[in-house]
Design a protein around this motif. Structure first.
Motif, PDB file in Angstrom:
ATOM      1  N   MET A   1      40.459  27.262  50.606  1.00 40.43           N
ATOM      2  CA  MET A   1      39.779  28.349  49.915  1.00 40.43           C
ATOM      3  C   MET A   1      40.197  28.397  48.448  1.00 40.43           C
ATOM      4  N   LEU A   2      41.464  28.094  48.191  1.00 39.41           N
ATOM      5  CA  LEU A   2      41.954  28.132  46.816  1.00 39.41           C
ATOM      6  C   LEU A   2      41.276  27.062  45.960  1.00 39.41           C
ATOM      7  N   VAL A   3      41.101  25.878  46.510  1.00 41.35           N
ATOM      8  CA  VAL A   3      40.458  24.788  45.757  1.00 41.35           C
ATOM      9  C   VAL A   3      39.029  25.167  45.404  1.00 41.35           C
ATOM     10  N   TRP A   4      38.291  25.720  46.361  1.00 42.45           N
ATOM     11  CA  TRP A   4      36.900  26.104  46.073  1.00 42.45           C
ATOM     12  C   TRP A   4      36.844  27.263  45.089  1.00 42.45           C
ATOM     13  N   SER A   5      37.792  28.180  45.152  1.00 44.12           N
ATOM     14  CA  SER A   5      37.845  29.270  44.174  1.00 44.12           C
ATOM     15  C   SER A   5      38.101  28.716  42.779  1.00 44.12           C
ATOM     16  N   LEU A   6      38.971  27.715  42.700  1.00 46.69           N
ATOM     17  CA  LEU A   6      39.240  27.073  41.409  1.00 46.69           C
ATOM     18  C   LEU A   6      37.983  26.437  40.829  1.00 46.69           C
ATOM     19  N   GLN A   7      37.167  25.829  41.680  1.00 50.16           N
ATOM     20  CA  GLN A   7      35.953  25.172  41.219  1.00 50.16           C
ATOM     21  C   GLN A   7      34.915  26.170  40.701  1.00 50.16           C
ATOM     22  N   ASN A   8      34.937  27.383  41.227  1.00 53.20           N
ATOM     23  CA  ASN A   8      33.936  28.373  40.841  1.00 53.20           C
ATOM     24  C   ASN A   8      34.322  29.180  39.613  1.00 53.20           C
ATOM     25  N   GLN A   9      35.545  29.072  39.174  1.00 54.75           N
ATOM     26  CA  GLN A   9      36.016  29.852  38.039  1.00 54.75           C
ATOM     27  C   GLN A   9      35.991  29.016  36.772  1.00 54.75           C
ATOM     28  N   LYS A  10      35.611  29.631  35.682  1.00 50.28           N
ATOM     29  CA  LYS A  10      35.622  28.940  34.392  1.00 50.28           C
ATOM     30  C   LYS A  10      37.033  28.906  33.810  1.00 50.28           C
ATOM     31  N   GLN A  11      37.817  29.927  34.107  1.00 46.59           N
ATOM     32  CA  GLN A  11      39.188  30.015  33.612  1.00 46.59           C
ATOM     33  C   GLN A  11      40.140  30.025  34.795  1.00 46.59           C
ATOM     34  N   VAL A  12      41.221  29.275  34.681  1.00 47.17           N
ATOM     35  CA  VAL A  12      42.197  29.231  35.761  1.00 47.17           C
ATOM     36  C   VAL A  12      43.294  30.237  35.439  1.00 47.17           C
ATOM     37  N   ARG A  13      43.161  31.401  36.007  1.00 46.92           N
ATOM     38  CA  ARG A  13      44.158  32.460  35.875  1.00 46.92           C
ATOM     39  C   ARG A  13      44.433  33.000  37.268  1.00 46.92           C
ATOM     40  N   ILE A  14      45.693  33.190  37.546  1.00 45.81           N
ATOM     41  CA  ILE A  14      46.074  33.646  38.887  1.00 45.81           C
ATOM     42  C   ILE A  14      45.428  34.987  39.208  1.00 45.81           C
ATOM     43  N   GLU A  15      45.347  35.885  38.238  1.00 51.54           N
ATOM     44  CA  GLU A  15      44.734  37.198  38.471  1.00 51.54           C
ATOM     45  C   GLU A  15      43.268  37.065  38.867  1.00 51.54           C
ATOM     46  N   ARG A  16      42.553  36.169  38.184  1.00 54.25           N
ATOM     47  CA  ARG A  16      41.125  35.980  38.494  1.00 54.25           C
ATOM     48  C   ARG A  16      40.960  35.326  39.868  1.00 54.25           C
ATOM     49  N   LEU A  17      41.805  34.345  40.174  1.00 51.49           N
ATOM     50  CA  LEU A  17      41.744  33.718  41.500  1.00 51.49           C
ATOM     51  C   LEU A  17      42.038  34.740  42.595  1.00 51.49           C
ATOM     52  N   ALA A  18      43.040  35.587  42.366  1.00 49.73           N
ATOM     53  CA  ALA A  18      43.388  36.610  43.355  1.00 49.73           C
ATOM     54  C   ALA A  18      42.235  37.577  43.563  1.00 49.73           C
ATOM     55  N   ALA A  19      41.507  37.880  42.500  1.00 50.99           N
ATOM     56  CA  ALA A  19      40.381  38.810  42.608  1.00 50.99           C
ATOM     57  C   ALA A  19      39.225  38.215  43.405  1.00 50.99           C
ATOM     58  N   THR A  20      39.049  36.891  43.347  1.00 53.40           N
ATOM     59  CA  THR A  20      37.899  36.270  44.005  1.00 53.40           C
ATOM     60  C   THR A  20      38.226  35.636  45.356  1.00 53.40           C
ATOM     61  N   LEU A  21      39.504  35.509  45.674  1.00 52.15           N
ATOM     62  CA  LEU A  21      39.888  34.896  46.946  1.00 52.15           C
ATOM     63  C   LEU A  21      39.561  35.839  48.100  1.00 52.15           C
ATOM     64  N   PRO A  22      38.775  35.388  49.080  1.00 52.35           N
ATOM     65  CA  PRO A  22      38.327  36.287  50.156  1.00 52.35           C
ATOM     66  C   PRO A  22      39.373  36.458  51.263  1.00 52.35           C
ATOM     67  N   LEU A  23      40.454  37.148  50.957  1.00 54.91           N
ATOM     68  CA  LEU A  23      41.480  37.449  51.949  1.00 54.91           C
ATOM     69  C   LEU A  23      41.557  38.965  52.126  1.00 54.91           C
ATOM     70  N   PRO A  24      41.767  39.442  53.361  1.00 54.94           N
ATOM     71  CA  PRO A  24      41.753  40.890  53.622  1.00 54.94           C
ATOM     72  C   PRO A  24      43.088  41.571  53.292  1.00 54.94           C
ATOM     73  N   ILE A  25      43.625  41.290  52.104  1.00 59.01           N
ATOM     74  CA  ILE A  25      44.850  41.945  51.646  1.00 59.01           C
ATOM     75  C   ILE A  25      44.630  42.412  50.216  1.00 59.01           C
ATOM     76  N   GLN A  26      45.528  43.240  49.712  1.00 57.45           N
ATOM     77  CA  GLN A  26      45.370  43.773  48.363  1.00 57.45           C
ATOM     78  C   GLN A  26      45.474  42.662  47.324  1.00 57.45           C
ATOM     79  N   GLN A  27      44.858  42.896  46.171  1.00 56.05           N
ATOM     80  CA  GLN A  27      44.817  41.883  45.123  1.00 56.05           C
ATOM     81  C   GLN A  27      46.219  41.488  44.659  1.00 56.05           C
ATOM     82  N   ASN A  28      47.120  42.438  44.524  1.00 56.39           N
ATOM     83  CA  ASN A  28      48.488  42.116  44.114  1.00 56.39           C
ATOM     84  C   ASN A  28      49.166  41.200  45.130  1.00 56.39           C
ATOM     85  N   SER A  29      48.924  41.445  46.396  1.00 56.66           N
ATOM     86  CA  SER A  29      49.494  40.590  47.447  1.00 56.66           C
ATOM     87  C   SER A  29      48.899  39.187  47.379  1.00 56.66           C
ATOM     88  N   ARG A  30      47.593  39.095  47.129  1.00 54.41           N
ATOM     89  CA  ARG A  30      46.950  37.785  46.980  1.00 54.41           C
ATOM     90  C   ARG A  30      47.549  37.029  45.797  1.00 54.41           C
TER      91      ARG A  30
END
Length: 120
Positions: A1-30
């Motif tokens: 899931m992380l690799v595909w999220s990386l491909q869909n983002q124009k900028q590689v920032r952990i905060e942006r990846l955490a916001a778009t990663l489809p996991l059922p936990i809070q963004q800070n935890s992601r």
């Protein structure tokens, strides 16, 4: 899931990846999970990444079809990175990379060092 999220983002920032990663936990935890994952010593490009990228390539390319491989050097903060990628639908999938211990351009020896594992 992380690799595909990386491909869909124009900028590689952990905060942006955490916001778009489809996991059922809070963004800070992601965000913390991603940070911990990326710093694992057990992650090896050859042992972990090569089988993943090989499976992706086998899924999207037919045997005997032509692959476009690109080599690029980029300066990311204080890190000078030499990377080899496969190009697919106007996106570059990183295959192999190395950190150069100097500023400036790469030489033939460094380029061969990063291409050798990819060609194998």
């Amino acid at each position: 899931m992380l690799v595909w999220s990386l491909q869909n983002q124009k900028q590689v920032r952990i905060e942006r990846l955490a916001a778009t990663l489809p996991l059922p936990i809070q963004q800070n935890s992601r965000r913390r999970h991603i940070q911990r994952f990326l710093t694992l010593n057990a992650l090896s490009v050859v042992l972990l990444w090569f089988p993943i990228i090989e499976a992706i390539i086998n899924q999207h390319f037919k045997v005997g079809s032509q692959l476009t491989i690109a080599m690029d050097k980029t300066q990311w903060r204080e890190n000078n990175v030499l990377m080899v990628s496969v190009i697919y639908q106007k996106r570059a999938w990183p295959i192999y990379w190395c950190l150069l211990g100097k500023d400036g351009s790469s030489n033939l020896e460094e380029q061969q060092k990063v291409l050798r594992p990819v060609i194998r």
